[in-house]
Design a protein around this motif. Structure first.
Motif, mmCIF file in Angstrom:
data_model
loop_
_atom_site.group_PDB
_atom_site.id
_atom_site.type_symbol
_atom_site.label_atom_id
_atom_site.label_comp_id
_atom_site.label_asym_id
_atom_site.label_seq_id
_atom_site.Cartn_x
_atom_site.Cartn_y
_atom_site.Cartn_z
ATOM 1 N N ALA A 124 31.030 11.104 14.731
ATOM 2 C CA ALA A 124 32.225 10.803 13.564
ATOM 3 C C ALA A 124 32.860 9.529 14.248
ATOM 4 O O ALA A 124 33.778 8.769 13.460
ATOM 5 C CB ALA A 124 33.014 12.004 13.524
ATOM 6 N N LEU A 125 33.029 9.392 15.542
ATOM 7 C CA LEU A 125 33.774 8.060 15.967
ATOM 8 C C LEU A 125 32.880 7.039 16.096
ATOM 9 O O LEU A 125 33.400 6.060 16.993
ATOM 10 C CB LEU A 125 34.312 8.493 17.584
ATOM 11 C CG LEU A 125 35.081 9.804 17.647
ATOM 12 C CD1 LEU A 125 35.612 9.853 18.935
ATOM 13 C CD2 LEU A 125 36.123 9.974 16.626
ATOM 14 N N ASP A 132 41.601 4.025 15.625
ATOM 15 C CA ASP A 132 40.779 4.700 14.332
ATOM 16 C C ASP A 132 40.320 6.038 15.005
ATOM 17 O O ASP A 132 40.115 6.973 14.295
ATOM 18 C CB ASP A 132 39.809 3.958 13.717
ATOM 19 C CG ASP A 132 40.475 2.707 13.131
ATOM 20 O OD1 ASP A 132 41.739 2.776 12.651
ATOM 21 O OD2 ASP A 132 39.976 1.610 12.838
ATOM 22 N N GLN A 133 39.910 6.222 16.170
ATOM 23 C CA GLN A 133 39.457 7.127 16.659
ATOM 24 C C GLN A 133 40.322 8.425 16.464
ATOM 25 O O GLN A 133 39.767 9.833 16.293
ATOM 26 C CB GLN A 133 38.814 6.939 18.197
ATOM 27 C CG GLN A 133 37.713 6.340 18.366
ATOM 28 C CD GLN A 133 37.344 6.005 19.621
ATOM 29 O OE1 GLN A 133 37.390 6.593 20.503
ATOM 30 N NE2 GLN A 133 36.824 4.810 20.085
ATOM 31 N N PHE A 134 41.448 8.119 16.964
ATOM 32 C CA PHE A 134 42.484 9.213 16.731
ATOM 33 C C PHE A 134 42.601 9.886 15.437
ATOM 34 O O PHE A 134 42.821 10.825 15.430
ATOM 35 C CB PHE A 134 43.907 8.794 17.388
ATOM 36 C CG PHE A 134 44.958 9.644 17.251
ATOM 37 C CD1 PHE A 134 45.067 10.776 18.109
ATOM 38 C CD2 PHE A 134 45.945 9.600 16.396
ATOM 39 C CE1 PHE A 134 45.989 11.921 17.998
ATOM 40 C CE2 PHE A 134 46.918 10.631 16.366
ATOM 41 C CZ PHE A 134 46.984 11.727 17.308
ATOM 42 N N GLU A 135 42.529 8.986 14.582
ATOM 43 C CA GLU A 135 42.678 9.334 13.065
ATOM 44 C C GLU A 135 41.586 10.135 12.685
ATOM 45 O O GLU A 135 41.483 11.385 12.171
ATOM 46 C CB GLU A 135 42.783 8.267 12.259
ATOM 47 C CG GLU A 135 44.109 7.338 12.185
ATOM 48 C CD GLU A 135 45.299 8.372 12.090
ATOM 49 O OE1 GLU A 135 45.461 9.148 11.195
ATOM 50 O OE2 GLU A 135 46.253 8.363 12.808
ATOM 51 N N ALA A 136 40.320 9.833 13.192
ATOM 52 C CA ALA A 136 38.946 10.518 12.825
ATOM 53 C C ALA A 136 39.093 11.959 13.389
ATOM 54 O O ALA A 136 38.691 12.937 12.906
ATOM 55 C CB ALA A 136 37.841 9.864 13.488
ATOM 56 N N LEU A 137 39.672 12.098 14.885
ATOM 57 C CA LEU A 137 39.663 13.391 15.520
ATOM 58 C C LEU A 137 40.797 14.267 14.722
ATOM 59 O O LEU A 137 40.361 15.362 14.662
ATOM 60 C CB LEU A 137 40.102 13.160 16.901
ATOM 61 C CG LEU A 137 38.904 12.542 17.747
ATOM 62 C CD1 LEU A 137 39.538 12.256 19.121
ATOM 63 C CD2 LEU A 137 37.684 13.578 18.026
ATOM 64 N N ARG A 138 42.033 13.611 14.385
ATOM 65 C CA ARG A 138 43.024 14.166 13.692
ATOM 66 C C ARG A 138 42.314 15.075 12.551
ATOM 67 O O ARG A 138 42.681 16.243 12.168
ATOM 68 C CB ARG A 138 44.176 13.232 13.418
ATOM 69 C CG ARG A 138 45.401 14.088 13.098
ATOM 70 C CD ARG A 138 46.555 13.218 12.939
ATOM 71 N NE ARG A 138 46.399 12.190 12.013
ATOM 72 C CZ ARG A 138 46.749 12.340 10.611
ATOM 73 N NH1 ARG A 138 47.502 13.649 10.278
ATOM 74 N NH2 ARG A 138 46.699 11.419 9.883
#
Length: 201
Positions: A124-125, A132-138
């Motif tokens: 997903a990252l 943007d990785q933080f948003e994907a993990l969130r």
């Protein structure tokens, strides 16, 4: 002896691959390995030097070396009274690593304005910058329980390198409460996958 070392993103990842137990060999043009004797000096280098070159990130690490071994190397003052470094010849670094007690810890980090971080190549990252990785993990937090853990396992280097950056993000697109909840979930997922390796300070 407690010592500190400011490192860039690339060196941090090399350290992490040893389980946070060893510093990587010096490059041919780096004859000295020089940890410093106080945290303030390490933070100064990480903030004022590392964030302006390379990957625009400076991490402050702390570690302990057996006193008797540390005393076999010279302390050099390279500026003001607080600018004290322990000079370890590059050829002595492997043995120096053998005398590190416990693990190398990351105390904090500084980032340049254009910091992008590690760009994962899968899951997903894939291809995302650090923000943007933080948003994907969130987004994964609300999915089935194993989704976040799987992503953390697959892209553990990015998660390890970016946690401090995520903690410093402003709340432009997410509330402080949502950000805190996401960070707590990421930490919990990390602890479940890597219980022997602390994430962040």
């Amino acid at each position: 002896m407690i010592l500190f070392r400011p490192v860039g993103l690339e060196e941090l990842l090399l350290i992490s691959r040893t389980g946070m137990r060893r510093f990587p060999p010096r490059l041919p043009d780096q004859p000295i390995f020089y940890p410093v004797l106080n945290r303030g000096y390490a933070e100064q280098i990480a903030r004022d030097w590392n964030t302006k070159s390379g990957t625009l990130a400076g991490y402050v690490t702390e570690f302990e070396v057996e006193d008797s071994h540390a005393r076999s190397f010279e302390v050099q003052q390279v500026g003001g009274r607080e600018h004290l470094e322990l000079w370890v010849p590059a050829e002595s670094l492997d043995v120096f690593n053998d005398h590190i007690q416990g693990t190398i810890r990351v105390l904090g980090a500084f980032f340049g304005a254009s910091f992008a971080g590690v760009a994962p190549s899968e899951s997903a990252l894939k291809g995302l910058n650090a923000r943007d990785q933080f948003e994907a993990l969130r987004a994964l937090v609300s999915q089935e329980p194993g989704a976040l853990q799987r992503e953390v396992a697959v892209n553990h280097e990015a998660v390890f390198a970016h946690l401090f950056f995520w903690e410093q993000l402003g709340e432009e697109s997410v509330s402080a409460r949502e950000k805190a909840a996401a960070l707590a979930a990421i930490r919990a997922a990390w602890s479940a996958v890597f219980p022997e390796m602390p994430l962040g300070a």
